[in-house]
Design an enzyme around this catalytic site. Structure first.
Site, PDB file in Angstrom:
ATOM      1  N   HIS A 219      -7.512  28.136 -43.816  1.00  0.00           N
ATOM      2  CA  HIS A 219      -8.535  27.372 -44.548  1.00  0.00           C
ATOM      3  C   HIS A 219      -9.216  26.245 -43.774  1.00  0.00           C
ATOM      4  O   HIS A 219      -9.808  25.355 -44.380  1.00  0.00           O
ATOM      5  CB  HIS A 219      -7.932  26.757 -45.817  1.00  0.00           C
ATOM      6  CG  HIS A 219      -7.477  27.730 -46.852  1.00  0.00           C
ATOM      7  ND1 HIS A 219      -6.420  28.582 -46.670  1.00  0.00           N
ATOM      8  CD2 HIS A 219      -7.927  27.980 -48.094  1.00  0.00           C
ATOM      9  CE1 HIS A 219      -6.230  29.305 -47.754  1.00  0.00           C
ATOM     10  NE2 HIS A 219      -7.146  28.972 -48.636  1.00  0.00           N
TER      11      HIS A 219
ATOM     12  N   GLY B  83     -11.147  32.807 -43.104  1.00  0.00           N
ATOM     13  CA  GLY B  83     -10.542  33.761 -44.035  1.00  0.00           C
ATOM     14  C   GLY B  83     -10.950  33.467 -45.469  1.00  0.00           C
ATOM     15  O   GLY B  83     -10.943  34.362 -46.321  1.00  0.00           O
ATOM     16  N   HIS B  84     -11.278  32.226 -45.744  1.00  0.00           N
ATOM     17  CA  HIS B  84     -11.764  31.859 -47.083  1.00  0.00           C
ATOM     18  C   HIS B  84     -13.196  31.379 -46.944  1.00  0.00           C
ATOM     19  O   HIS B  84     -13.453  30.225 -46.596  1.00  0.00           O
ATOM     20  CB  HIS B  84     -10.904  30.758 -47.686  1.00  0.00           C
ATOM     21  CG  HIS B  84     -11.088  30.603 -49.170  1.00  0.00           C
ATOM     22  ND1 HIS B  84     -12.338  30.555 -49.767  1.00  0.00           N
ATOM     23  CD2 HIS B  84     -10.186  30.506 -50.179  1.00  0.00           C
ATOM     24  CE1 HIS B  84     -12.181  30.415 -51.073  1.00  0.00           C
ATOM     25  NE2 HIS B  84     -10.888  30.388 -51.351  1.00  0.00           N
TER      26      HIS B  84
ATOM     27  N   HIS C 184      -9.818  38.912 -52.821  1.00  0.00           N
ATOM     28  CA  HIS C 184      -9.674  37.636 -53.515  1.00  0.00           C
ATOM     29  C   HIS C 184     -11.013  37.245 -54.149  1.00  0.00           C
ATOM     30  O   HIS C 184     -12.047  37.205 -53.480  1.00  0.00           O
ATOM     31  CB  HIS C 184      -9.224  36.610 -52.472  1.00  0.00           C
ATOM     32  CG  HIS C 184      -8.952  35.254 -53.003  1.00  0.00           C
ATOM     33  ND1 HIS C 184      -9.917  34.282 -53.100  1.00  0.00           N
ATOM     34  CD2 HIS C 184      -7.809  34.697 -53.468  1.00  0.00           C
ATOM     35  CE1 HIS C 184      -9.372  33.177 -53.595  1.00  0.00           C
ATOM     36  NE2 HIS C 184      -8.095  33.401 -53.821  1.00  0.00           N
TER      37      HIS C 184
ATOM     38  N   GLU D  15      -5.003  37.254 -56.537  1.00  0.00           N
ATOM     39  CA  GLU D  15      -5.980  36.376 -57.205  1.00  0.00           C
ATOM     40  C   GLU D  15      -7.348  37.056 -57.193  1.00  0.00           C
ATOM     41  O   GLU D  15      -8.382  36.414 -56.981  1.00  0.00           O
ATOM     42  CB  GLU D  15      -6.067  35.019 -56.507  1.00  0.00           C
ATOM     43  CG  GLU D  15      -4.755  34.263 -56.502  1.00  0.00           C
ATOM     44  CD  GLU D  15      -4.885  32.838 -55.985  1.00  0.00           C
ATOM     45  OE1 GLU D  15      -4.665  31.908 -56.768  1.00  0.00           O
ATOM     46  OE2 GLU D  15      -5.213  32.677 -54.800  1.00  0.00           O
TER      47      GLU D  15
ATOM     48  N   GLU E 244      -9.466  33.487 -62.514  1.00  0.00           N
ATOM     49  CA  GLU E 244      -9.337  32.083 -62.115  1.00  0.00           C
ATOM     50  C   GLU E 244     -10.613  31.292 -62.428  1.00  0.00           C
ATOM     51  O   GLU E 244     -11.733  31.789 -62.238  1.00  0.00           O
ATOM     52  CB  GLU E 244      -9.038  32.029 -60.609  1.00  0.00           C
ATOM     53  CG  GLU E 244      -8.759  30.627 -60.127  1.00  0.00           C
ATOM     54  CD  GLU E 244      -8.524  30.574 -58.613  1.00  0.00           C
ATOM     55  OE1 GLU E 244      -8.107  31.586 -58.017  1.00  0.00           O
ATOM     56  OE2 GLU E 244      -8.776  29.494 -58.039  1.00  0.00           O
TER      57      GLU E 244
ATOM     58  N   CYS F  72     -11.931  29.003 -60.777  1.00  0.00           N
ATOM     59  CA  CYS F  72     -12.771  28.921 -59.568  1.00  0.00           C
ATOM     60  C   CYS F  72     -13.619  30.174 -59.376  1.00  0.00           C
ATOM     61  O   CYS F  72     -14.710  30.089 -58.798  1.00  0.00           O
ATOM     62  CB  CYS F  72     -11.910  28.743 -58.323  1.00  0.00           C
ATOM     63  SG  CYS F  72     -11.302  27.081 -58.082  1.00  0.00           S
TER      64      CYS F  72
ATOM     65  N   CYS G  74      -7.167  23.648 -56.907  1.00  0.00           N
ATOM     66  CA  CYS G  74      -8.548  24.010 -56.545  1.00  0.00           C
ATOM     67  C   CYS G  74      -9.491  23.992 -57.751  1.00  0.00           C
ATOM     68  O   CYS G  74     -10.663  23.637 -57.623  1.00  0.00           O
ATOM     69  CB  CYS G  74      -8.571  25.390 -55.892  1.00  0.00           C
ATOM     70  SG  CYS G  74      -7.707  26.664 -56.836  1.00  0.00           S
ATOM     71  N   CYS G  75      -8.953  24.390 -58.917  1.00  0.00           N
ATOM     72  CA  CYS G  75      -9.851  24.566 -60.071  1.00  0.00           C
ATOM     73  C   CYS G  75     -10.345  23.249 -60.686  1.00  0.00           C
ATOM     74  O   CYS G  75     -11.533  23.160 -61.048  1.00  0.00           O
ATOM     75  CB  CYS G  75      -9.180  25.405 -61.152  1.00  0.00           C
ATOM     76  SG  CYS G  75      -8.703  27.052 -60.629  1.00  0.00           S
TER      77      CYS G  75
HETATM   78  O1  FUB Z   1      -7.154  29.170 -51.285  1.00  0.00           O
HETATM   79  C1  FUB Z   1      -7.977  28.137 -51.799  1.00  0.00           C
HETATM   80  C2  FUB Z   1      -8.109  28.301 -53.275  1.00  0.00           C
HETATM   81  O2  FUB Z   1      -6.814  28.207 -53.867  1.00  0.00           O
HETATM   82  C3  FUB Z   1      -8.617  29.643 -53.710  1.00  0.00           C
HETATM   83  O3  FUB Z   1      -9.989  29.717 -53.794  1.00  0.00           O
HETATM   84  C4  FUB Z   1      -7.943  29.832 -55.008  1.00  0.00           C
HETATM   85  O4  FUB Z   1      -7.929  31.161 -55.432  1.00  0.00           O
HETATM   86  C5  FUB Z   1      -6.585  29.273 -54.766  1.00  0.00           C
HETATM   87  O5  FUB Z   1      -5.770  30.194 -54.139  1.00  0.00           O
HETATM   88 ZN    ZN Z   2      -9.117  27.543 -58.466  1.00  0.00          ZN
END
Ligand code: FUB
Ligand code: ZN
Length: 648
Positions: free
Chosen positions: A150, A201-202, A276, A328, A344, A346, A412-413
């Protein structure tokens, strides 16, 4: 302060189409007004409180003792702990605070944010690098595991926070810090000799760099965003090379293949939404931004196909997506279980982002309808009415054990839904050189620019509880341009008038928008009357669990039953084709009315689980509340897909 600086190499750049206005250009009241106030008065502080209580400022501030590892590495993935993306939580919390400051000056909040920003300023390396995990907890490992760790995602969220805070306060400190970091990233990553051909990766940094470019006017941030989009999924695969460099077997990967990170194929070849959920929608948002900013038509076939795959086969009626807790994310088509839905918060927030960016290519109801569905339902449910508690996963059915959290090990949310609510005005409008689009209806006033003139567009409406909307236009100079007003796909009918004269809606419809081109004059007024009866929506037969059931929707709001209104045993309640809904005042729902209708309740006559006889039935009054408002009163069962008996 300009929200969109002009780019240095403007001449070389094709004209962008529709861009969302910056948050401070739109003042929102009505339905969202109290929610924004709650975020400003409560959530913005709560987020900082909880980030700091978790130890985040200790990790960031080099003058404080190093907190060390507070959240253990994940079982089965010894390189990841959610602590490594704490910077992202701060980034989103600062972004929320920034929007809160638009809503209401708050010197205490501003001072608290400044303290965090100053800590980041002290932490930043000489060369611009900035990541509290890799500077303080795992030094020496930076840029070694982009797949899992991340690092660029953190940077992206901080860039978004920096842009928002600059717009809110005019203070450049955080923006300058993050621009320096972006410049460093642009040195490390790129196609040239000695640069890394990697990406995160994200996904997230892609869309963030576009925001940074728009705020600073620097073309190079757009170029970097485009580089990250273009590199994704190319051969040889960066994550495999990187894993080998770490001495790891690339195949020894928790999520088995690169679908999890949407890097299984180059982005232009992708046609199916996989992996994801949040990662997916952030990536597609970045792709849509790049397509808009560069006029890049080659991204469109992928974006269109991905959109269709999600919305035709994988979207919950609430606008949530990603049914599985395991990844997820996505599983297989039509896999939309209710009780175990991950969905989720997010992911729904990210879908709002993606849909909004698809509107960069021009007003199109397909995107705005989904944006609205995700916003009012799958996203908004993530925030309690008092602004202090948060849903992470969002089932469409609960036996009574699912409740909002005060905080989460992976928080995160909370800041994601908070920043969305506090910035909702930006999603309501789009502005281009030649047109203004009204994508969402909400009581609001927007200061926009079109055809070289400033225009104030205001909406008067009780939406989403009433479908009448009056749009008033106040241009500084009379110019010809196009006003596009969304005609929601769920509407049974829409009538319209311009300055009191009826408008032929179907003759003036384009891509699901009422499109009015004229020389606009101060005081011009368009009125829409959108018919919004209560609909009983049925699900595609391939969603087995929902057969014989309906989801209740009125306007953009999906409703659900709660035990506190209906008693226990929600699955024994049955609506019929004769059920007619009325509105009813209700306490504890933040002013939202309930729906009420007559149906019946069934009871198996036997003692055991199964019986051959028909169940006994008795008349029952069935009450439904907006899905976003559930779990704000007494705890209990909840149900979206309600049984319905068809007329024989
Ligand atoms: O990995 C960062 C955030 O945390 C993701 O977007 C969510 O799904 C949670 O895993
Ligand atoms: Zn989230």
């Amino acid at each position: 302060m300009n929200s969109h600086a002009s780019f240095n190499r403007d001449a070389a750049r094709p004209k962008a189409k529709f861009r969302p206005p910056a948050v401070h250009q739109v003042r929102v009241g009505g339905f969202f007004g109290p929610r924004i106030d709650t975020v400003a008065n409560t959530t913005a502080h709560t987020l900082l409180d909880r980030c700091i209580a978790a130890g985040m400022l200790d990790q960031v501030d080099p003058d404080r003792p190093n907190p060390g590892l507070k959240i253990p590495f994940q079982t089965g993935n010894d390189t990841v702990t959610t602590q490594m993306f704490w910077d992202s939580d701060f980034g989103k919390s600062i972004e929320t605070a920034a929007y809160a400051l638009f809503a209401k000056p708050d010197p205490t909040l501003e001072a608290r944010v400044d303290e965090v920003i100053e800590a980041y300023g002290r932490l930043q390396d000489e060369n611009g690098y900035l990541n509290s995990w890799y500077q303080r907890i795992e030094p020496g490992k930076r840029w070694t595991n982009l797949r899992d760790c991340h690092e660029l995602y953190d940077a992206g969220h901080m860039m978004e926070g920096a842009v928002a805070y600059y717009h809110a306060t005019g203070k450049r400190r955080f923006l300058d810090i993050m621009a320096r970091y972006a410049d460093h990233i642009a040195e490390v990553f790129g196609p040239n000799e000695g640069q890394k051909r990697g990406y995160c990766g994200h996904p997230e940094i892609e869309l963030a760099l576009v925001r940074l470019a728009r705020a600073t006017g620097e073309q190079r941030y757009l170029d970097l965003a485009r580089f990250f989009v273009n590199e994704r999924g190319q051969d040889p695969h960066y994550f495999d090379i990187e894993a080998a460099r770490r001495g790891r077997d690339p195949k020894d990967y928790h999520f088995a293949n690169h679908e999890y990170t949407q890097s299984h194929e180059p982005v232009r070849e992708q046609r199916h939404v996989v992996g994801h959920a949040v990662r997916a929608a952030y990536l597609y948002s970045g792709m849509a931004d790049i397509s808009t900013e560069f006029g890049d038509e080659t991204l469109k076939p992928a974006l269109e196909a991905l959109w269709g795959h999600l919305t035709d086969k994988n979207l919950y009626v609430t606008g949530g997506f990603g049914p599985s807790a395991h990844n997820e994310g996505l599983t297989f088509d039509y896999d939309l279980p209710n009780e175990t839905a991950y969905a989720e918060t997010c992911a729904a927030v990210a879908l709002v982002f993606w849909a909004n960016r698809m509107l960069g290519l021009g007003p199109d109801r397909r995107y705005a309808d989904v944006m609205e569905r995700a916003l009012y339902n799958g996203a908004l449910v993530g925030l309690s009415l008092d602004g202090t508690r948060f849903f992470y996963d969002n089932p469409l059915e609960s036996r009574g054990g699912h409740h909002r959290w005060t905080w989460h090990r992976c928080p995160c949310c909370p800041p994601n839904i908070a920043r969305l609510v506090a910035s909702v005005g930006t999603y309501a409008y789009g502005e281009s050189e030649d047109g203004i689009a009204v994508h969402l209806f909400c009581q609001s006033e927007a200061d926009l620019e079109v055809s070289g003139t400033k225009v104030r567009v205001s909406q008067e409406t009780l939406y989403p509880f009433d479908g009448r909307v009056a749009v008033r236009v106040e241009p500084e100079t009379e110019r010809e341009w196009t006003l596009s007003l969304r005609l929601p796909g769920w509407a049974r009918s829409v009538t319209a008038s311009l300055n009191g004269t009826p408008v032929d809606v179907s003759a003036n419809e384009r891509n699901g928008y009422l499109t009015l081109r004229r020389i606009w004059q101060p005081g011009d007024r368009v009125e829409l009357d959108i018919d919004m009866p209560v609909e009983m929506l049925r699900a595609d037969p391939r969603i087995g669990a929902n057969q014989g059931r309906v989801a209740l929707q009125r306007g953009p709001l999906v409703y659900c039953l709660e035990e506190t209104d209906n008693g226990a045993g929600l699955n024994s309640l049955v609506l019929t084709s004769q059920s007619r809904f009325a509105y009813e005042e209700a306490d504890g729902l933040g002013g939202a009315p309930r729906l009420v209708a007559e149906g019946f309740k069934e009871r198996l006559s036997g003692q055991g689980l199964y019986a051959a006889e028909k169940p006994a039935r008795e008349a029952a009054t069935i009450r439904a509340v907006p899905y976003y408002a559930w779990d704000n009163r007494a705890e209990g069962e909840m149900l979206v897909w309600v049984r319905r008996e068809e007329a024989q």
